[in-house]
Design a protein around this motif. Structure first.
Motif, short mmCIF file in Angstrom:
data_model
loop_
_atom_site.label_atom_id
_atom_site.label_comp_id
_atom_site.label_asym_id
_atom_site.label_seq_id
_atom_site.Cartn_x
_atom_site.Cartn_y
_atom_site.Cartn_z
N GLY A 1 51.86 -49.01 -14.20
CA GLY A 1 51.63 -49.20 -15.35
C GLY A 1 50.28 -48.28 -15.95
N TYR A 2 49.61 -48.57 -16.94
CA TYR A 2 48.57 -47.88 -17.48
C TYR A 2 47.22 -48.94 -17.67
CZ TYR A 2 51.79 -44.33 -18.82
OH TYR A 2 52.88 -43.35 -18.73
N LEU A 3 46.40 -48.56 -16.81
CA LEU A 3 45.05 -49.22 -16.68
C LEU A 3 44.23 -49.28 -18.16
CD1 LEU A 3 43.09 -51.13 -14.72
CD2 LEU A 3 41.70 -49.00 -14.49
N ASN A 4 44.33 -50.27 -18.59
CA ASN A 4 43.42 -50.44 -20.02
C ASN A 4 42.53 -51.54 -20.04
OD1 ASN A 4 43.35 -49.61 -22.71
ND2 ASN A 4 44.35 -51.67 -23.27
N GLY A 5 41.83 -51.96 -18.81
CA GLY A 5 40.79 -52.92 -18.85
C GLY A 5 40.70 -53.33 -17.60
N VAL A 6 39.59 -54.02 -17.04
CA VAL A 6 39.35 -54.81 -16.03
C VAL A 6 38.85 -56.18 -16.40
CG1 VAL A 6 38.94 -52.85 -14.37
CG2 VAL A 6 37.02 -53.80 -15.72
N VAL A 7 38.90 -57.02 -15.57
CA VAL A 7 38.57 -58.60 -16.07
C VAL A 7 37.17 -58.44 -15.63
CG1 VAL A 7 38.79 -60.98 -15.19
CG2 VAL A 7 41.04 -59.52 -15.36
#
Length: 519
Positions: free
Chosen positions: A472-478
């Motif tokens: 998919g597309y990385l759109n954030g990190v926890v």
């Protein structure tokens, strides 16, 4: 983010999103509309130390490591006036994933877990082994990992954590695709300088993967040379009878005799005397003057040459030392005469000191033999070639469906503990405004409903995750785990908003080469 003035703040942050949706027709790359942000690049490990760092992370250390920043979780009420507010600073964009993987790290319900996701491990400033979550991301040299900033860089000491590695597809202490040692961490200057967790993300360039080979038994000389070069080895001590001890030492194996009393001792020229190693402490050993002797076949050696009994040194003369690599638990628990030390590679070691004594063959003593084992490593190739890499996106609108993956482990605030931390888990939800958490200056986070507990920090938020391709597309990190309704259960995870500044950091990191590992 360009909409905010730089300022001194405290932990945890992120933002919201507003822009057009990612569509299949968008180009593979797009240009950020903002000026280049302040990139903070910090070295992690020289290539010459990479194999030693990988060797440091034995299966036992991976399993015993604990999650990091378990106390950076909060109760924060979700209100209209208390919701984080952020906006895109330019046009939205995406970078396509590295490849379409058909490899599997396992399944959970009907969701195929991505092998790009794994754990990052590191050692904090107190010497404790810690971990967070992370993911492989597309890059020019197939060498990039995305995680939370607080999982790489210590804002208390103003330097990166030590012994940083990434293990994709981590499962119960195993590293199926190898261990990838961190070379350089790239963060936003506002995180490292101002401790602003609205920039709590990091992109880490890693060296080629390293795979540990099966442990093998070797003689002490080979063992010592391996350990002296930073390699990993262990020593096993076994109590045996005299016949076994005698055969072992006759073959050149190491051993020692314990519980020697004055009645057992004889002089060096006693007929049939056995030369044995009697343990002492470092300071007593260093006070002894003269040559350093060795033992072989119950005989005394000097510089590798066996001495005739007539030339044996007096009792109490120095015998060469022996170094053993141990776990932190063994290191902390050790109460013997050996000297404890943490070496330059962060390995926990115990050095044993001996002097020579002579005893009768009939002495009633305890005979101990030592066996030695070493672990070696091999180059496993580039991260992206082995597991692929997620795409990247920025300036995306709020209200998107995303998956997040990670390794939650801690208990909920009410004590319930649903996760072990040894296996990968997932959540699925719609991005929305996160609560503002003033204690951490988290003013621009977005969140999804998710019952993850601490341990998931650094795990990816993925837009348009394709179950069949695991990309998919990385759109954030926890970044944060929240209890938003005060019922003592975590119900949301948050991420900093990925905007043009984030793309600038990513773009910088995605074009860095880490070089080759030395042979």
């Amino acid at each position: 983010m360009n909409s905010r003035a730089k300022r001194l703040v405290l932990p945890l942050g992120g933002a919201l999103a507003a822009a057009t949706m990612i569509g299949a027709s968008l180009p593979a790359t797009a240009q950020a509309s903002t000026a280049d942000p302040d990139v903070k690049s910090s070295a992690l490990t020289p290539s010459g130390n990479a194999k030693a760092i990988a060797g440091y992370w034995t299966a036992s250390k991976l399993k015993s490591a604990t999650t990091y920043l378990a106390d950076s979780t909060v109760s924060a009420k979700l209100t209209k006036t208390g919701a984080a507010r952020a906006a895109a600073d330019g046009k939205p964009g995406v970078v396509a994933p590295t490849g379409e993987e058909d490899k599997s790290a396992g399944q959970s319900k009907n969701v195929n877990l991505p092998i790009t996701v794994g754990k990052v491990f590191f050692v904090d400033d107190k010497g404790q082994e810690r971990w967070c979550s992370g993911s492989s991301v597309q890059s020019k040299y197939r060498n990039l990992v995305a995680t939370a900033g607080h999982c790489v860089y210590d804002t208390d000491t103003n330097k990166p954590f030590g012994n940083f590695v990434f293990i994709p597809g981590y499962y119960q202490g195993k590293a199926p695709w190898g261990i990838y040692v961190g070379a350089k961490v790239n963060t936003h200057d506002d995180f490292t300088v101002y401790e602003d967790y609205d920039y709590d993300y990091a992109f880490v360039n890693v060296y080629n993967g390293i795979k540990q080979q099966p442990e093998k038994e070797v003689d002490y000389k080979t063992f010592k040379a391996h350990v002296d070069k930073g390699g990993v080895g262990r020593e096993s001590a076994t109590t045996v009878d005299f016949e076994t001890y005698d055969k072992w030492t006759q073959k050149g194996g190491l051993g020692k005799v314990e519980n020697v009393s004055s009645e057992d001792e004889v002089g060096p020229q006693y007929n049939g005397a056995l030369a044995v190693a009697a343990e002492t402490d470092k300071w007593t050993w260093e006070k002894v003057t003269g040559e350093v002797y060795g033992l072989k076949n119950d005989k005394v050696t000097l510089k590798g040459n066996e001495l005739p009994q007539a030339n044996w040194p007096k009792a109490g003369s120095k015998i060469e030392t022996r170094v053993e690599n141990v776990t932190k638990t063994e290191y902390d628990a050790y109460k013997g005469l050996g000297y404890r030390k943490i070496d330059a590679q962060g390995n926990y070691t115990i050095t044993y000191y001996f002097v020579v004594k002579y005893i009768k063959k009939t002495a009633s003593v305890k005979y101990v033999i030592f066996r030695h084992y070493i672990s070696t490593v091999a180059d496993a190739g580039r991260l992206g070639d082995n597991v692929g890499g997620q795409g990247f996106s920025w300036n995306q609108a709020l209200g998107k469906k995303v998956f997040t993956f990670g390794y939650p482990t801690s208990a909920h605030l009410d004590g319930n503990k649903p996760y072990s931390g040894h296996t990968q888990k997932w959540c699925y939800g719609t991005t929305a405004a996160a609560p503002v958490v003033s204690a951490y200056k988290a003013e621009e986070h977005q969140a999804i409903k998710c019952a993850f507990t601490p341990g998931a920090s650094g795990g990816p938020f993925l837009l348009q995750y394709k179950n069949s391709k695991r990309t998919g597309y990385l759109n954030g990190v926890v970044s944060l785990t929240l209890d938003s309704d005060g019922n003592k259960r975590y119900d949301r995870v948050t991420t900093p908003y990925f905007n043009g500044d984030t793309y600038g950091i990513y773009k910088h990191a995605a074009n860095l080469w880490t070089g080759k590992l030395p042979a």
